[in-house]
Design a protein around this motif. Structure first.
Motif: not given
Length: 654
Positions: A597-605
């Protein structure tokens, strides 16, 4: 010419402008010497004919000399005329930019004109944006550039340069900061208006363009041979005036900086700090966030807006940047644009062309993506594409299925599982393990031996069954010898050497196969992009021809060279080991998303990120490297157990 009759006296009083004019005269003297050499044979021929008419040079010898010098003079004059025509007509290089008409940014044009009035210099002819953290003046007075340029407004001078502004500045900087940063740049229009400096710049740009003429496509052999000769002459002249031209530009920059000292000096000191910060955030955004999307055939449509988020995140993490985000309450410079979203999209597409080599227009395989869709459309898709490629390579090697199947008590299921990857990359144990682990290690050893025989440096991917059989037969003796040597203690020195030279043979073979597959995919992509570029160029020429017959000028938004290859690649080619680590990380992320149940995400750096319980999994990278570089699966297995990831479950691939 510019309506500022006092500009010449101001330029004469500034040291930088005087130095620039002195160097410009030196460049023009090089041009004069070249012209003198071209007419020298003709002058000698005139003297010989005059001597013959007056009776001073008579006789057969003088007649032969007259004919020889006349032929030489004609040839030299023809060659000089050809060189002069090529230098005058060659199209100088122009930076690819997004042109801004005054109707698209009236407030920005008003700000620049007010700034020019305060500095008592001519206003720039037009404004353009570039996806870079820099600003400069660019001369586009060549007729080819004037045809492509969007007019800036009423009363502008066609001889004035174009102001090119870095698009990240408009989104990150405030209006006052942008004015302070642009002050020394706009002040450069004063020295640029001097006739000597303008003529020297035109001559240098013409020489630079003439050097590139031999590379023009479509030339027949005879014209290409002549172009090579012209290019050699232009290269000699360019080498003669290179130093003077560089010093001239330094003088112009010094004059602009000196003139702008009295304009928003205090604000300019603060704004220069923002320039460095914007450059750091922009570089991080392109290399970590935009580049993965470009490789997936998607281009972020709001890169300039993304740099604000990236720098805000940087100010939150870095104490050195603390307080910079508090400026966001002031009016941003992008408010000077009528439609910031459309301009941001155009500069984002141009950035993809310059730094990645993407097509000039959106298409089925080259579509924009919004930041809100980035985790699902880019991150998740990238992970699953990399995981599918990894298992494709494993299938080609034909080894991992048997290795994973020998894993014993881990309950390996058929299909693309993380256990299959871990089993293939794991090397022999360095400490006592249980029976099940020992069985798995024996299976891993067989996989490693076969992978060594299928080394990509010796055998192209994929390896066939014959190669695998030969590898198994050829490595039996080596395996027995290695086992015998392992039973004897070679001493502390030999152990240290073994530690330094330790490699993971299975990882080396897998990395080579991945590199070969990615190279083929990249070659196919470049071929598609090149074909689409040629099609677009043919269509543009057809449209231009039709518009020329109808008397209309086609609207052009982006100026500069088009082509399938990036002009400024962001990163050097990655090594096979880095590619393998990226693919294994993608496989782990897919397993975490599907089973924990992990999710993909966006780290701006940092770009794509795996979110476990809403927090970024920052400790995954070293554990993957331990598996890839050392063949040690234990750190990764501990992380999987702690996170709740089930490596034996098949993952969903693209």
């Amino acid at each position: 010419m510019y309506g500022v009759s006092g500009t010449g006296s101001v330029v004469g009083e500034e040291w930088g402008a005087r130095a620039a004019r002195s160097r410009a005269l030196a460049v023009l003297r090089v041009r004069g010497r070249a012209l003198g050499l071209a007419v020298l044979p003709a002058a000698v021929a005139v003297v010989l004919y005059a001597g013959g008419v007056t009776g001073h040079f008579t006789g057969s010898g003088w007649d032969a000399a007259r004919w020889a010098v006349t032929v030489l003079a004609v040839l030299v004059l023809l060659a000089a005329t050809a060189v002069a025509l090529v230098v005058a007509r060659a199209r100088p290089a122009a930076t690819p930019t997004v042109e801004l008409a005054e109707t698209a940014a009236p407030d920005l044009y008003r700000l620049v004109r007010d700034l020019a009035d305060r500095l008592d210099v001519p206003a720039p002819a037009a404004i353009a944006l570039t996806p870079d953290c820099d600003s400069w003046l660019e001369d586009r007075t060549h007729r080819a550039h004037r045809a492509l340029r969007t007019p800036g407004g009423e009363g502008e001078s066609e001889g004035a340069p174009v102001l090119v502004i870095g698009s990240p500045f408009l989104w990150w900087m405030r209006v006052g900061e942008l004015r302070a940063v642009l002050a020394p740049v706009v002040a450069g229009t004063g020295p640029a208006a001097h006739p000597d400096i303008a003529a020297a710049r035109r001559f240098v740009r013409g020489l630079d363009a003439a050097v590139a003429v031999p590379g023009t496509p479509g030339l027949d052999p005879v014209r290409r041979l002549g172009a090579h000769g012209v290019g050699q002459v232009a290269r000699v002249l360019l080498r003669a005036c290179r130093g003077h031209a560089a010093e001239m530009e330094r003088g112009v920059a010094a004059a602009g900086s000196e003139r702008a000292q009295a304009v928003d000096y205090g604000v300019r000191i603060v704004a220069q700090e923002q320039v460095g910060l914007a450059y750091a955030g922009w570089d991080r955004l392109l290399t970590r966030v935009a580049l993965p999307a470009w490789r997936m055939g998607r281009w972020p449509a709001k890169l300039d807006a993304g740099v604000v988020s990236a720098l805000t995140e940087l100010s939150r993490r870095d104490r050195l940047a603390d307080g910079f985000s508090s400026r966001l309450g002031e009016r941003p410079a992008c408010d000077l644009l009528e439609e910031p979203g459309a301009v941001d999209e155009a500069t984002s597409l141009l950035a993809a062309r310059l730094f990645h080599g993407g097509p000039a227009e959106p298409g089925p395989d080259w579509s924009p993506v919004e930041w809100s869709q980035y985790p699902e459309e880019v991150v998740d898709r990238k992970w699953r594409t990399d995981a599918a490629r990894l298992h494709q390579v494993l299938d080609g090697l034909g080894l991992a299925d048997s290795a994973a199947g020998a894993g014993g008590g881990e309950g390996v299921a058929d299909g693309p599982t993380l256990t299959r990857v871990i089993a293939h990359l794991s090397t022999g144990p360095t400490k006592p393990v249980d029976v099940d682990a020992d069985t798995a290690t024996n299976a891993d050893g067989a996989a490693i031996e076969a992978a060594q025989a299928a080394s990509p440096q010796e055998r192209p991917f994929p390896a066939d069954d014959t190669h695998i059989a030969d590898a198994d037969a050829g490595t039996d003796a080596a395996t027995d010898s290695a086992t015998t040597d392992a039973d004897h203690d070679a001493g502390a020195d030999l152990d240290a050497e073994d530690d330094e030279e330790a490699v993971n043979p299975a990882a080396e073979a897998l990395a080579g196969a991945l590199s070969a597959l990615l190279a083929r995919e990249e070659a196919a992509r470049e071929a598609r992009v090149a074909a689409s570029a040629l099609t677009a160029e043919a269509a543009a020429r057809s449209t231009e021809k039709d518009d020329r017959h109808s008397g209309t000028t086609p609207p052009v938004v982006v100026s500069g060279p088009d082509g399938p290859l990036p002009l400024f690649p962001l990163q050097p080619p990655r090594s096979g080991r880095d590619l393998l680590a990226d693919h294994v990380t993608a496989m782990v992320c897919c397993a975490a998303v599907d089973t924990a149940e992990a999710t993909p995400g966006l780290d701006w750096l940092d770009g794509p990120a795996l979110l476990v319980g809403g927090e970024r999994a920052a400790d995954l990278g070293p554990r993957v490297l331990a598996l890839v570089e050392d063949g040690d699966p234990e750190p990764l297995r501990l992380w999987l157990a702690r996170t709740g990831v089930r490596p034996e479950k098949p993952v969903r691939l693209v």
